[in-house]
Design a protein around this motif. Structure first.
Motif, short mmCIF file in Angstrom:
data_model
loop_
_atom_site.label_atom_id
_atom_site.label_comp_id
_atom_site.label_asym_id
_atom_site.label_seq_id
_atom_site.Cartn_x
_atom_site.Cartn_y
_atom_site.Cartn_z
N LYS A 82 0.67 -1.25 -0.02
CA LYS A 82 0.24 0.08 0.00
C LYS A 82 0.90 1.43 0.05
O LYS A 82 0.43 2.31 -0.79
CB LYS A 82 -0.99 0.05 1.19
N LEU A 83 1.92 1.18 0.95
CA LEU A 83 2.82 2.31 0.81
C LEU A 83 3.49 2.56 -0.55
O LEU A 83 3.47 3.77 -1.07
CB LEU A 83 3.78 2.18 1.92
N LEU A 84 3.79 1.49 -1.26
CA LEU A 84 4.39 1.52 -2.51
C LEU A 84 3.61 2.03 -3.56
O LEU A 84 3.84 3.02 -4.40
CB LEU A 84 5.07 0.17 -3.22
N LEU A 85 2.16 1.88 -3.34
CA LEU A 85 1.32 2.25 -4.32
C LEU A 85 0.76 3.71 -4.13
O LEU A 85 0.80 4.61 -5.14
CB LEU A 85 -0.27 1.26 -4.06
N ARG A 86 0.81 4.08 -2.63
CA ARG A 86 0.99 5.44 -2.37
C ARG A 86 2.00 6.33 -2.89
O ARG A 86 1.75 7.50 -3.53
CB ARG A 86 0.65 5.57 -0.86
N GLN A 87 3.09 5.80 -2.71
CA GLN A 87 4.20 6.84 -3.30
C GLN A 87 3.96 6.81 -4.78
O GLN A 87 4.39 7.67 -5.59
CB GLN A 87 5.51 5.87 -3.05
N GLY A 88 3.77 5.72 -5.51
CA GLY A 88 3.58 5.67 -7.08
C GLY A 88 2.52 6.74 -7.68
O GLY A 88 2.47 7.37 -8.46
N LEU A 89 1.48 7.00 -6.56
CA LEU A 89 0.36 7.79 -7.09
C LEU A 89 1.01 9.33 -6.80
O LEU A 89 0.41 10.03 -7.56
CB LEU A 89 -0.77 7.47 -6.10
N GLN A 90 1.54 9.26 -5.84
CA GLN A 90 2.05 10.78 -5.68
C GLN A 90 3.09 11.03 -6.77
O GLN A 90 3.09 12.29 -7.12
CB GLN A 90 2.91 10.87 -4.27
N GLU A 91 3.83 10.27 -7.24
CA GLU A 91 4.83 10.65 -8.23
C GLU A 91 4.00 10.81 -9.38
O GLU A 91 4.26 11.82 -10.40
CB GLU A 91 5.78 9.38 -8.53
N SER A 92 2.90 10.02 -9.71
CA SER A 92 2.04 10.21 -10.83
C SER A 92 1.38 11.73 -10.93
O SER A 92 1.16 12.30 -12.04
CB SER A 92 0.88 9.22 -10.99
N ARG A 93 0.99 11.85 -9.60
CA ARG A 93 0.33 13.47 -9.43
C ARG A 93 1.08 14.48 -9.71
O ARG A 93 0.74 15.49 -10.59
CB ARG A 93 -0.33 13.52 -8.02
N GLU A 94 2.50 14.35 -9.29
CA GLU A 94 3.51 15.33 -9.59
C GLU A 94 3.92 15.52 -10.97
O GLU A 94 3.81 16.35 -11.65
CB GLU A 94 4.76 15.06 -8.64
N GLN A 95 4.12 14.19 -11.70
CA GLN A 95 4.21 14.41 -13.15
C GLN A 95 2.98 15.13 -13.94
O GLN A 95 3.31 15.74 -15.06
CB GLN A 95 4.47 12.92 -13.64
N LEU A 96 1.82 14.51 -13.69
CA LEU A 96 0.82 15.27 -14.31
C LEU A 96 0.77 17.05 -14.00
O LEU A 96 0.45 17.53 -14.98
CB LEU A 96 -0.63 14.63 -13.85
N LEU A 97 0.96 17.41 -12.93
CA LEU A 97 1.03 18.65 -12.68
C LEU A 97 2.14 19.35 -13.23
O LEU A 97 1.75 20.50 -14.13
CB LEU A 97 1.24 18.82 -11.05
N GLU A 98 3.20 18.79 -13.44
CA GLU A 98 4.19 19.27 -14.36
C GLU A 98 3.98 19.42 -15.67
O GLU A 98 4.20 20.28 -16.51
CB GLU A 98 5.66 18.62 -14.24
N SER A 99 3.24 18.44 -16.24
CA SER A 99 2.58 18.25 -17.65
C SER A 99 1.79 19.33 -17.80
O SER A 99 1.74 20.14 -18.94
CB SER A 99 2.14 16.91 -17.87
N ILE A 100 0.77 19.48 -16.91
CA ILE A 100 -0.12 20.83 -17.10
C ILE A 100 0.60 22.06 -17.01
O ILE A 100 0.06 22.91 -17.84
CB ILE A 100 -1.23 20.58 -15.93
N GLU A 101 1.39 22.26 -16.01
CA GLU A 101 2.09 23.52 -16.09
C GLU A 101 2.94 23.84 -17.21
O GLU A 101 3.24 25.04 -17.54
CB GLU A 101 3.19 23.53 -14.62
N SER A 102 3.58 22.87 -17.89
CA SER A 102 4.50 23.00 -18.92
C SER A 102 3.40 23.20 -20.37
O SER A 102 4.14 23.13 -21.67
CB SER A 102 5.37 22.06 -19.25
N ALA A 103 2.33 22.96 -20.22
CA ALA A 103 1.39 23.17 -21.57
C ALA A 103 1.36 24.54 -22.08
O ALA A 103 1.43 25.56 -21.09
CB ALA A 103 -0.15 22.80 -21.00
N PRO A 104 1.37 24.43 -23.42
CA PRO A 104 1.63 25.78 -24.07
C PRO A 104 0.09 26.77 -23.82
O PRO A 104 -0.95 25.90 -23.57
CB PRO A 104 1.51 25.47 -25.62
N SER A 105 0.12 27.84 -23.71
CA SER A 105 -0.92 28.76 -23.58
C SER A 105 -1.82 28.75 -24.63
O SER A 105 -1.41 28.60 -25.65
CB SER A 105 -0.28 30.23 -23.37
#
Length: 111
Positions: A82-105
């Protein structure tokens, strides 16, 4: 004597914090948040089909995780998994946030 009591209280608090982190409702909440971020990323990202397919896979997996968190099998998973799954979910969340922030205007004009 007081040191021993303090250590026991700290250990109890740490155990309760860990128990809260791996509750099924928290995994459902994280899965819903990641799914929402993936939907937003797909709307903001006009990139190629490969990226869109990856985003669709994330959405599908988050739907599966939300369903799995309700099942008794999920509760039987070990704390480590469960902790590994939670860590993976947190990493996915961070990657998605970076993707959204880097999206062109969407526009060249300043608002």
């Amino acid at each position: 004597m007081f040191r021993w009591i303090k250590d026991k209280v700290e250990a109890f608090r740490a155990q309760r914090k860990l128990a809260r982190q791996i509750q099924p409702k928290n995994f459902k909440r994280m899965a819903e948040e990641i799914r929402d971020l993936a939907v937003l990323a797909s709307q903001l990202s006009p990139r190629g089909k490969e990226i869109q397919q990856l985003i669709r896979n994330v959405i599908i997996e988050m739907d599966r995780l939300r369903e799995l968190a309700d099942r008794p099998e999920f509760r039987r998973l070990s704390t480590g998994k469960k902790l590994l799954l939670r860590q993976g979910l947190q990493e996915s969340r961070e990657q998605l946030l970076e993707s959204i922030e880097s999206a062109p205007s969407p526009t060249d004009r300043l608002q």
